[in-house]
Design an enzyme around this catalytic site. Structure first.
Site, PDB file in Angstrom:
ATOM      1  N   ASP A   1      26.447  40.304  22.977  1.00 11.53           N
ATOM      2  CA  ASP A   1      25.998  39.580  21.783  1.00 11.53           C
ATOM      3  C   ASP A   1      26.690  38.237  21.637  1.00 11.53           C
ATOM      4  O   ASP A   1      26.671  37.640  20.561  1.00 11.53           O
ATOM      5  CB  ASP A   1      26.288  40.408  20.531  1.00 11.53           C
ATOM      6  CG  ASP A   1      25.708  41.795  20.611  1.00 11.53           C
ATOM      7  OD1 ASP A   1      24.506  41.901  20.900  1.00 11.53           O
ATOM      8  OD2 ASP A   1      26.454  42.768  20.409  1.00 11.53           O
TER       9      ASP A   1
ATOM     10  N   SER B   1      28.969  33.707  19.060  1.00 10.74           N
ATOM     11  CA  SER B   1      28.887  35.087  18.626  1.00 10.74           C
ATOM     12  C   SER B   1      27.595  35.196  17.841  1.00 10.74           C
ATOM     13  O   SER B   1      27.436  34.550  16.817  1.00 10.74           O
ATOM     14  CB  SER B   1      30.078  35.433  17.731  1.00 10.74           C
ATOM     15  OG  SER B   1      29.847  36.671  17.115  1.00 10.74           O
ATOM     16  N   ARG B   2      26.656  35.980  18.370  1.00  6.58           N
ATOM     17  CA  ARG B   2      25.322  35.947  17.777  1.00  6.58           C
ATOM     18  C   ARG B   2      25.184  36.801  16.529  1.00  6.58           C
ATOM     19  O   ARG B   2      24.291  36.574  15.737  1.00  6.58           O
ATOM     20  CB  ARG B   2      24.284  36.380  18.816  1.00  6.58           C
ATOM     21  CG  ARG B   2      24.093  35.299  19.854  1.00  6.58           C
ATOM     22  CD  ARG B   2      22.961  35.555  20.811  1.00  6.58           C
ATOM     23  NE  ARG B   2      23.253  34.826  22.030  1.00  6.58           N
ATOM     24  CZ  ARG B   2      23.813  35.373  23.095  1.00  6.58           C
ATOM     25  NH1 ARG B   2      24.084  36.670  23.111  1.00  6.58           N
ATOM     26  NH2 ARG B   2      24.092  34.649  24.150  1.00  6.58           N
ATOM     27  N   VAL B   3      26.036  37.801  16.359  1.00  2.00           N
ATOM     28  CA  VAL B   3      25.841  38.669  15.193  1.00  2.00           C
ATOM     29  C   VAL B   3      27.029  38.692  14.246  1.00  2.00           C
ATOM     30  O   VAL B   3      26.905  39.083  13.091  1.00  2.00           O
ATOM     31  CB  VAL B   3      25.503  40.121  15.627  1.00  2.00           C
ATOM     32  CG1 VAL B   3      24.164  40.163  16.314  1.00  2.00           C
ATOM     33  CG2 VAL B   3      26.577  40.709  16.508  1.00  2.00           C
TER      34      VAL B   3
END
Ligand SMILES: Nc1ncnc2c1ncn2[C@@H]1O[C@H](COP(=O)(O)OP(=O)(O)O)[C@@H](O)[C@H]1O
Ligand SMILES: [Mg+2]
Lengths: 180, 532
Positions: free
Chosen positions: B364, B389-391
């Site tokens: 992620d 950091s995608r989430v």
């Protein structure tokens, strides 16, 4: 996932070829000898597997070494294996060939292991019982294995009947220690 | 003891033995065709399943990997010395698994769960957890919502990680990858002491045994072993143990996750694991693909990392989770999580190699470490520009989100202008300001090893940077300012720090912070500047 069909194919092909020429038994004896040799001389396996060694010298060596000892069929088969760069598989091919041979002949392979040496009479009775029960030819090996502690194990092809004291004690141990 | 009646003992034993029957059955056995290099080829065992544990005559175990016509390929979990052609092989009927439980905490174990720290057997109740297990389905998951603090300013501010997330740490050797992972583990001590532990699992793959021992000792000294398990598969272990190590570690993580607790797992590193898998696969004669890795290497990593998850909060639903081991059904709980920090080493910064691209696409987000930054003294050597950091942003607390919101862009702008300034161009004051602020921020974001920082302290420091409060302090004075400023806040405004930690950020708080920062800064402003 069939990654490893190669030794199976070669072993089966050898069975078929030997059957056609009516030399199955001779080839079987050759294979037994070759397998034994590979087991005893790991260097031979290394030599045959080595990609650096040229096929020519591998074949020359095998020819000189086995010439008078194995049948034409077997010698040709070895050549073929080397030519096709499948020397690596020799050990497995031999192993598989032994199993397929017995299957072909309807021979059951039976191993009886006992904790102590049993006397002739008892042994003979045991064998008689087994052959009758199996209702087929059997190649029977008898072995003494003191690690069994008591009792016996009987292996018929890929089935094992373990009636040894060791197995029972092992079962007891896991029962008492709560691990299964 | 004196009250123990021998008759009672006999009674207990008798009860146990009542189940025992002197009975023998036919069982399926195979015969070794060939053995060597940690691999065995076996004839027979036609009914064996993939991943089933098998036992050789000498007691050595193996795991079935290849199922083929009339023969199978298995990896050995021990030495092949005492196994020879013709030996018997028995089925166990069990899928390869690991005995896990609380007793593992504080221990160093190998891939099959055996302690290797010389502290005796693992104690307490143990549960069987399989190496390979399907990841929880979507209905048993919920989105990432709580932060997983690394204690490192650049990460917690700009690349925040959430519990249940998978964040890759990637970079060349000697860039501080392991350091980030270890600091993150050390940082969880705060939560252990608060009675809300985040259980940590550090999986060391293909490292030197002495390195692993050093890490264990360090974590011990930092009081971090109490909530940590180390799974060690050193370079001297058979390749099979090295490539199964992450699966063993994940099984331990799932024990905590599925009993409703947060866990963190570090795989250090997955490149070495891939190399071990490649070795085994080549020996099993699976056809090699790109970079000679077997075709299913992507699948190997994706099914491993898929097991990191945030579990739904409902205990009732969580207890019905797919593939939950029978043995823990009665203690299964919701709301647990498993956060994964895989590490991948690159060669000369090449992230487009096979394994790096694979793992980048599975995770992620990534934290990129850069050799040049490291050598120029920027440590942690995180290349913020290309790290994401995608989430995790959803899990960031409000106070951090607000204060650090412009940091990433500020720093990007700074790097651009800084390069420009090197040409010796005449710069306007606004540009000078951006450059000065950027340089100070770089200094703020530096952090020594083994000194993770609680989030509230990170926030107040970043506040000083983004507000430009350090304008008059020379770059060399920033670290000292930090120490002094944090000490002052702790002494005089502890309540304020607590509020910030809770996520609260008000006008009042920022005013107070600014005031204190200015007071402390006074001491660090050189005379010459002051006179102007
Ligand atoms: N933040 C830091 N400050 C100072 N030294 C560091 C820092 N991070 C790592 N180091 C040092 O740099 C070296 C390499 O770090 P390490 O984590 O082992 O790198 P990698 O795992 O990428 O090979 C180690 O000697 C370590 O102590
Ligand atoms: Mg490292």
């Amino acid at each position: 996932m069939h990654f490893n069909k190669i030794p199976v194919s070669y072993a089966k092909a050898l069975i078929m070829a030997a059957k056609e020429t009516g030399r199955l038994d001779a080839v079987y004896n050759d294979i037994l000898m070759i397998a034994e040799l590979i087991k005893r001389a790991p260097d031979l396996r290394g030599f045959l597997e080595n990609p650096v060694v040229e096929n020519k010298s591998k074949k020359k060596f095998l020819k000189e070494f086995f010439a008078s000892r194995i049948s034409n069929e077997s010698a040709e088969f070895l050549s073929l294996l080397i030519n096709n760069k499948r020397g690596v598989y020799l050990e497995e091919v031999c192993g598989l060939f032994k199993f397929y041979y017995k299957k072909e002949k309807g021979i059951k392979s039976v191993t009886l292991k006992t904790a102590i040496d049993i006397d002739e009479k008892l042994g003979a009775r045991f064998m008689e019982m087994i052959e009758k029960k199996l209702n087929s030819k059997a190649e029977i090996t008898k072995e003494v294995d003191t690690s069994l502690i008591g009792g016996f194990t009987l292996k018929v092809d890929d089935r094992l009947y373990d009636a040894s004291a060791r197995a029972q004690l092992e079962k007891l141990r896991s029962l008492l220690s709560g691990k299964t | 003891m004196s009250h123990l009646n021998p008759a009672e003992v006999s009674e207990i034993l008798k009860k146990k033995l009542q189940n025992y029957q002197w009975k023998s059955e036919y069982e399926e056995v195979g015969t070794v065709l060939q053995v060597g290099d940690g691999i065995a080829r076996i004839f027979g065992l036609n009914n064996v399943r993939s991943n089933e544990l098998i036992t050789f005559q000498d007691g050595t175990n193996g795991i079935v990997l290849n199922l083929e016509e009339d023969n199978i390929g298995a990896v050995l979990l021990g030495s092949s010395e005492k196994i020879s052609e013709g030996d018997l092989v028995k089925r166990t009927g069990r899928i390869a698994s690991l005995a896990v439980g609380e007793g593992l905490l504080g221990r160093v174990v190998n891939t099959i769960g055996r302690p290797v720290d010389g502290k005796g057997p693992v104690t307490g109740e143990l549960f069987d957890f399989p190496f390979e297990r399907k990841a929880p389905g979507v209905i048993y998951r919920q989105p990432v919502a709580e932060p997983l603090y690394t204690g490192l300013k650049p990460i917690d501010s700009m690349i925040p990680i959430g519990r249940g997330q998978r964040e890759l740490i990637i970079g060349d050797r000697q860039t501080g990858k392991t350091a980030i992972a270890i600091d993150t583990i050390i940082n969880q001590r705060e939560f252990y002491e608060k009675g809300e532990p985040v259980y940590c699992i550090y999986v060391a793959i293909g490292q030197k045994s002495s390195t692993v021992a050093r890490i264990a000792k360090l974590l011990e000294e930092k009081g971090a072993m109490k909530y940590t398990v180390i799974v060690s598969a050193p370079a001297s272990d058979p390749a099979a143990l090295q490539f199964y190590a992450p699966f063993a570690g994940t099984a331990i993580g799932e024990f905590f996750r599925d009993t409703g607790r947060p866990a963190l797992i570090v795989y250090d590193d997955l490149l070495k694991q891939a190399v071990a898998y490649r070795e085994v696969s080549l020996l099993l004669r699976r056809p090699p693909g790109r970079e000679a890795y077997p075709g299913d290497i992507f699948y190997l990593h994706s099914r491993l990392l898929e097991r990191a998850a945030k579990i739904i909060s409902s205990d009732r639903i969580a207890a019905q989770m797919n593939d939950l081991p029978e043995s823990i059904k009665h203690i299964a709980k919701g709301n647990g999580s498993l956060t994964a920090l895989p590490v991948v080493e690159t060669q000369a910064g090449d992230v487009s190699a096979y394994i790096p691209t694979n793992v980048i696409s599975i995770t992620d987000g990534q934290i990129f470490l850069d050799t040049d930054l490291f050598n120029s003294g920027v440590r942690p050597a995180i290349n913020v520009g290309i790290s994401v950091s995608r989430v995790g942003g959803k899990a960031q607390i409000k106070s951090m989100k607000k204060i650090a919101s412009t940091l990433k862009i500020d720093q990007a702008q700074y790097r651009e202008l800084e390069a420009f300034s090197k040409f010796g161009a005449e710069l306007d004051p606004a540009t000078m300001n951006v450059i000065d602020k950027g340089a100070k921020n770089v200094e703020i974001l530096k952090q020594d090893q083994y000194k993770p920082m609680p989030v509230e302290k990170q926030i107040v420091m970043i506040f000083c940077g983004t507000r430009g409060l350090l304008k008059d302090i020379p770059v060399t004075g920033i670290k000292e300012f930090e120490n002094e400023f944090l000490r002052t806040l702790e002494d005089k405004h502890l309540e304020l720090l607590k509020q910030i930690k809770e996520g609260v950020i008000t006008e009042e708080i920022t005013l107070k912070l600014e005031e204190t920062a200015k007071e402390v800064a006074e001491k660090f402003i050189p005379r010459t500047t002051r006179q102007i």
